[in-house]
Design an enzyme around this catalytic site. Structure first.
Site: not given
Length: 324
Positions: A16, A217, A219, A250, A263
């Site tokens: 994704r 999460h 990056h 993003c 990420n």
């Protein structure tokens, strides 16, 4: 005394995160090949893509075809992201999607408006409806994300009090609806975190409820991804989102370019855990094969370090002579 976990779970988000930020469209087969390679590595969860506006994110327009094409393996969950009820309904109705229900909160209006076309407060209020949707679908809420938990490219500094306020609301919401408190993921959506701030914000959330489970999460936008993972490990965090070969970013976060948005790299972080004696249940060699597939699909050198350096040769090699 070390608080390092004995086992760490990695949720793979490369299929994704990696494709959503790209301008180029990639074939369904290329994406399926990458997902199948990832699921052969022992990862327990692979996020296949997102059910979002095809106009806003054209690379996800054929997500149902991608789900159709993957060869599912026992023990692997194939999940998806959605940003509203429409997306959730599409995920529900798409064969082979494993529903992993989550809530989403923002610390800044700027990114919430870009990502969801609503303010952070409006998105917070929508979560009440999301809970009802999940309950009707008999889908336990597994996680709650605090987006831009460390800072925002669009709006600037995010005070720790704003991150804590979002976590406090999540805990209160769970109590109000008589559901277990979901794991709270602190999302460094645009790569602002540093190791000490990671520790501070984890500690501040735990001060609300010592039993709350925390995931991250992260990056690697500004090169601190591995250091931030290590800081979280020292705090006992045992669940991380990550992306194969360091893919991701993003598309609405105002990064300078696609190369700097990724990420934390799954295989590099798994390698770090293994070197530290922390189990992951992942076959690192198989994961490196998946990283090679990713580089073939994207047709450019990717950000992963281990995939280019190789695993350490513990027996040594004469060819290493002369290295500085």
């Amino acid at each position: 005394m070390s608080d390092l976990p004995k086992f760490v779970h990695f949720h793979e988000e490369g299929p994704r995160e990696g494709f959503q930020i790209e301008k180029q469209l990639y074939s369904v087969q290329d994406r399926v090949d990458l997902i199948n390679a990832l699921s052969a590595s022992g990862l327990s969860q692979v996020q296949v893509g997102s059910f979002v506006s095809a106009k806003a994110v054209p690379t996800m327009a054929d997500i149902d075809e991608v789900f159709k094409g993957i060869k599912k393996r026992d023990g692997v969950r194939y999940t998806a992201l959605w940003l509203n009820e429409t997306g959730f309904r599409k995920a529900q109705s798409t064969p082979q999607v494993d529903i992993s229900a989550y809530l989403m909160f923002y610390t800044t209006d700027a990114l919430s408006l870009r990502n969801n076309n609503c303010t952070a407060r409006e998105m917070q209020e929508r979560q009440e409806k999301w809970i009802g949707l999940y309950q009707d679908a008999n889908a336990p809420i597994e996680s709650a994300y605090i987006v831009t938990a460390f800072g925002c490219n669009l709006q600037g500094e995010v005070p720790i009090s704003d991150t804590v306020a979002a976590a406090k609301h999540i805990i209160a919401l769970a109590l109000e609806h008589k559901i277990p408190t979901p794991r709270i993921f602190l999302a460094d959506t645009v790569g602002w975190a540093d190791p000490e701030e990671v520790k501070r914000r984890i500690g501040a959330v735990r001060d609300l409820d010592s039993e709350v489970q925390i995931g991250l999460h992260l990056h690697d936008t500004r090169g601190m991804g591995a250091a931030n993972v290590y800081a979280a490990l020292q705090m006992g965090v045992d669940m991380f989102d990550s992306s194969i070969a360091g893919l991701g970013g993003c598309p609405f976060a105002a990064h300078a370019n696609v190369q700097g948005a990724g990420n934390v790299c799954t295989e590099d972080m798994v390698h770090m855990c293994h070197e530290m004696g922390i189990e992951t249940g992942i076959d690192l060699n198989a994961l490196l094969e998946a990283a090679t597939v990713a580089e073939r699909v994207f047709r450019r050198p990717l950000a992963g370090k281990l995939m280019h350096a190789g695993l350490p040769n513990r027996k040594g090699s004469a060819t290493a002579a002369g290295c500085g």
